[in-house]
Design an enzyme around this catalytic site. Structure first.
Site, PDB file in Angstrom:
ATOM      1  N   CYS A  72       4.277   0.490   6.662  1.00 14.81           N
ATOM      2  CA  CYS A  72       3.315  -0.595   6.850  1.00 14.81           C
ATOM      3  C   CYS A  72       2.616  -0.751   5.503  1.00 14.81           C
ATOM      4  CB  CYS A  72       2.365  -0.347   8.024  1.00 14.81           C
ATOM      5  SG  CYS A  72       1.283   1.080   7.904  1.00 14.81           S
TER       6      CYS A  72
HETATM    7  C1  RB5 Z   1      -1.439  -5.129   7.543  1.00 16.15           C
HETATM    8  O1  RB5 Z   1      -1.458  -5.511   8.878  1.00 16.15           O
HETATM    9  C2  RB5 Z   1      -1.955  -3.706   7.371  1.00 16.15           C
HETATM   10  O2  RB5 Z   1      -3.216  -3.576   7.915  1.00 16.15           O
HETATM   11  C3  RB5 Z   1      -1.015  -2.714   8.003  1.00 16.15           C
HETATM   12  O3  RB5 Z   1       0.256  -2.872   7.489  1.00 16.15           O
HETATM   13  C4  RB5 Z   1      -1.305  -1.230   7.795  1.00 16.15           C
HETATM   14  O4  RB5 Z   1      -1.596  -0.958   6.463  1.00 16.15           O
HETATM   15  C5  RB5 Z   1      -2.207  -0.594   8.735  1.00 16.15           C
HETATM   16  O5  RB5 Z   1      -2.332   0.632   8.745  1.00 16.15           O
END
Ligand code: RB5
Length: 158
Positions: A72
């Site tokens: 993420c």
């Molecule tokens: C983007 O939605 C970001 O908040 C996500 O990818 C992540 O970093 C959350 O932990």
């Protein structure tokens, strides 16, 4: 024995997920690669990081895969989400030593990384390294991992 590995990400990690997916498809240590998304075009909220982390954790819990590598923005959201699934140990790691210890000390089935934190070539290298480690259930670390399993069992029983 080859590994069955899930690759997943939210929209903030999809570029790295797709590259590592391609790498692992060429890796002889990996027998099966399962892409749980997202795909580049996905804008659906059901592909936000909690859904991806939980889905990967549930697949491992249910014996459908051995390991997962998730991305993420930071790696944190997918790790926190996957760790909500009973029996799952997921860790965010962006350095070689932590990647090693996540398996050898902590028996993690899931590695998570952040596309907004490290460069692509480092993420590819760490993914490759991580796939090469296997937890030794006869090691001194096993008793510590067992504490987690016992806590989860006790919590589930109330
Ligand atoms: C983007 O939605 C970001 O908040 C996500 O990818 C992540 O970093 C959350 O932990």
């Amino acid at each position: 024995m080859t590994l069955r590995v899930i690759l997943g990400s939210d929209e903030a990690g999809v570029d790295y997920k797709d590259q590592v997916l391609a790498d692992l498809r060429q890796d002889p240590r990996v027998g099966k690669v399962v892409d749980i998304g997202v795909n580049r075009a996905d804008e659906d909220f059901t592909k936000a990081y909690p859904y991806i982390g939980i889905a990967a954790g549930e697949m491992i819990r249910d014996g459908l895969a051995d390991r997962a590598i998730l991305f993420c923005g930071t790696g944190l959201g997918v790790a926190i989400s996957a760790n909500k699934v009973e029996g799952i140990r997921a860790a965010t790691a962006h350095d070689s030593f932590s990647v090693e210890r996540s398996v050898l000390s902590n028996a993690c089935q899931i590695l998570t990384m952040g596309q907004r934190v490290i460069g692509l070539e480092l993420a590819r290298r760490l993914a490759k390294e991580w796939i090469g480690y296997t937890f030794d259930p006869t090691s001194a670390s096993a008793a510590k991992v067992q504490v987690l399993a016992e806590f989860e069992g006790a919590a589930a029983r109330g």
